[in-house]
Design an enzyme around this catalytic site. Structure first.
Site, PDB file in Angstrom:
ATOM      1  N   LYS A   1      -8.725   2.526  -9.855  1.00 33.39           N
ATOM      2  CA  LYS A   1     -10.117   2.979 -10.017  1.00 33.39           C
ATOM      3  C   LYS A   1     -10.775   3.263  -8.682  1.00 33.39           C
ATOM      4  CE  LYS A   1     -10.769  -0.215 -13.898  1.00 33.39           C
ATOM      5  NZ  LYS A   1     -11.472  -1.474 -14.213  1.00 33.39           N
TER       6      LYS A   1
ATOM      7  N   ARG B   1      12.896  -8.619  -4.863  1.00 36.34           N
ATOM      8  CA  ARG B   1      13.127  -9.843  -4.109  1.00 36.34           C
ATOM      9  C   ARG B   1      11.868 -10.443  -3.512  1.00 36.34           C
ATOM     10  NH1 ARG B   1      17.236  -7.642  -4.296  1.00 36.34           N
ATOM     11  NH2 ARG B   1      15.998  -5.882  -3.721  1.00 36.34           N
ATOM     12  N   THR B   2      11.129  -9.607  -2.774  1.00 40.70           N
ATOM     13  CA  THR B   2      10.052 -10.197  -1.991  1.00 40.70           C
ATOM     14  C   THR B   2       9.019 -10.841  -2.915  1.00 40.70           C
ATOM     15  OG1 THR B   2      10.451  -8.547  -0.303  1.00 40.70           O
ATOM     16  CG2 THR B   2       8.396  -9.763  -0.145  1.00 40.70           C
TER      17      THR B   2
ATOM     18  N   HIS C   1       7.639  -6.033   8.287  1.00 40.62           N
ATOM     19  CA  HIS C   1       7.966  -6.847   7.102  1.00 40.62           C
ATOM     20  C   HIS C   1       8.326  -8.247   7.612  1.00 40.62           C
ATOM     21  CE1 HIS C   1       9.315  -8.147   3.294  1.00 40.62           C
ATOM     22  NE2 HIS C   1      10.091  -7.140   2.939  1.00 40.62           N
TER      23      HIS C   1
ATOM     24  N   ARG D   1       1.831  -6.387  -0.433  1.00 42.51           N
ATOM     25  CA  ARG D   1       2.695  -5.266  -0.011  1.00 42.51           C
ATOM     26  C   ARG D   1       1.941  -3.972  -0.296  1.00 42.51           C
ATOM     27  NH1 ARG D   1       8.922  -4.353  -1.393  1.00 42.51           N
ATOM     28  NH2 ARG D   1       8.975  -5.835   0.317  1.00 42.51           N
TER      29      ARG D   1
HETATM   30  C1  NCD Z   1      13.092  -4.110   2.124  1.00 46.11           C
HETATM   31  C2  NCD Z   1      11.696  -3.530   2.166  1.00 46.11           C
HETATM   32  O1  NCD Z   1      10.981  -3.552   1.171  1.00 46.11           O
HETATM   33  O2  NCD Z   1      11.353  -3.048   3.228  1.00 46.11           O
HETATM   34  N1  NCD Z   1      13.355  -4.822   0.944  1.00 46.11           N
HETATM   35  C3  NCD Z   1      12.983  -6.129   0.876  1.00 46.11           C
HETATM   36  O3  NCD Z   1      11.840  -6.478   0.993  1.00 46.11           O
HETATM   37  N2  NCD Z   1      13.949  -7.035   0.716  1.00 46.11           N
HETATM   38  C4  NCD Z   1      14.148  -3.128   2.410  1.00 46.11           C
HETATM   39  C5  NCD Z   1      14.219  -1.889   1.570  1.00 46.11           C
HETATM   40  O4  NCD Z   1      13.407  -1.666   0.677  1.00 46.11           O
HETATM   41  O5  NCD Z   1      15.139  -1.117   1.833  1.00 46.11           O
END
Ligand code: NCD
Length: 305
Positions: A80, A51-52, A129, A101
């Site tokens: 590397k 999703r993100t 997040h 991320r």
């Molecule tokens: C969340 C995350 O990555 O923290 N997912 C997301 O970004 N929608 C929640 C999860 O991974 O459980």
């Protein structure tokens, strides 16, 4: 130049403006179709995501921009031994904005300190997040019409769930928000959230183990999965993973106008039968995530229509 590492990097007023912009984007998408013509976002994902990452990419494409990036650390120079500070300086030559991320808490912050383009924390370890929180706030505001005077239940892995930590930190800024923290003893909210965020702001909260005890009083139920990848030992994960399963029977205990949110991915914690319940809002939440990320990209790039 601004970055976003935590939802608190924006004032409540700024968040309101961003949510208003997201609402206008939802109503008039064509107005925004060329705001980012010629701009690029780099999505730097050192940890899995559906999703993100795709939400950021969809957001930039909807704004007329384009996308570069990588979806796992193994296909990047991290393999590397390149540091995030070097990577971001390289990316700054290619893109106008970056979403990162990383499994290590603070990695996007380190990147932002060496960056000449805005950096968005797209999730750092078990820490924060912020763009999921913007998504959650937008969803709550759209569905309930307000962000104050709410009783919010957060259920599941409150220890490792970064979305939970960010959401609590953001919601304590609105008046009369109460929390019911629903988790097994082993997965309670970390003490820094309890002490430095909830108690420091005199927020009313209770911690309970049984979901059934909490359900009748909630306006919002925020379900989360048990974060398998952050457990040190497999046995602990196996013991915890099916601790909560929300099903139609339990939903009978909930208010008619309660909404269920979940950052997704779902594993077993919400039975699929609940998806048909009009109170299930987790897929609508994904759609709001695209609008608010469009608004965030515009805000960080200081673009207006
Ligand atoms: C969340 C995350 O990555 O923290 N997912 C997301 O970004 N929608 C929640 C999860 O991974 O459980």
């Amino acid at each position: 130049m601004r970055h976003i590492m935590s939802p608190l990097d924006f004032t409540v007023e700024e968040l309101d403006q961003m949510m208003d912009l997201a609402a206008d984007i939802e109503k008039n998408p064509e107005k925004y179709a060329h705001v980012c013509d010629g701009k690029k976002i780099a999505t730097l994902f050192y940890e899995p995501s559906t999703r993100t990452r795709l939400s950021f990419e969809a957001a930039m494409l909807n704004l007329g921009g384009s996308v570069i990036g990588f979806a796992d650390a193994d296909s990047s120079s991290a393999k590397k031994g390149e540091s995030v500070s070097d990577t971001i300086q390289v990316i700054g030559c290619f893109a106008d904005i970056a979403a990162m991320r990383h499994p290590k808490e603070g990695a996007p912050l380190v990147a932002s300190m060496h960056s000449n383009i805005p950096v968005i924390n797209a999730g750092d370890g078990g820490h924060q997040h912020p763009t999921q929180t913007l998504t959650d706030l937008t969803t709550i505001r759209s569905l309930k019409g307000r962000l104050d005077n709410l009783t919010i239940g957060l259920c599941g892995d409150l220890k490792f769930g970064r979305t939970v930590h960010s959401l609590i930190s953001a919601l304590v800024r609105y008046s009369n928000v109460k929390f019911v923290l629903i988790s097994p003893e082993e997965l309670r909210v970390p003490s820094y959230i309890r002490e430095d965020v909830l108690e420091a702001n005199n927020i009313e909260y209770e911690e309970v183990i049984r979901l059934e005890d909490a359900l009748p009083k909630l306006d919002i139920l925020y379900m989360t999965r048990v974060q398998k990848e952050r457990f040190f030992n497999e046995d602990d994960y196996l013991r915890m993973k099916d601790f909560y399963i929300l099903d139609n029977e339990k939903m009978k205990l909930a208010k008619e106008d309660m909404f269920i949110l979940h950052p997704l991915p779902r594993v077993n914690e919400i039975s699929v039968e609940v998806d048909k319940d009009p109170r299930a809002a987790y897929f609508r939440q994904v759609q709001y995530g695209v609008y608010i990320r469009m608004a965030l990209i515009m805000t960080l790039l200081e673009l207006h229509v």
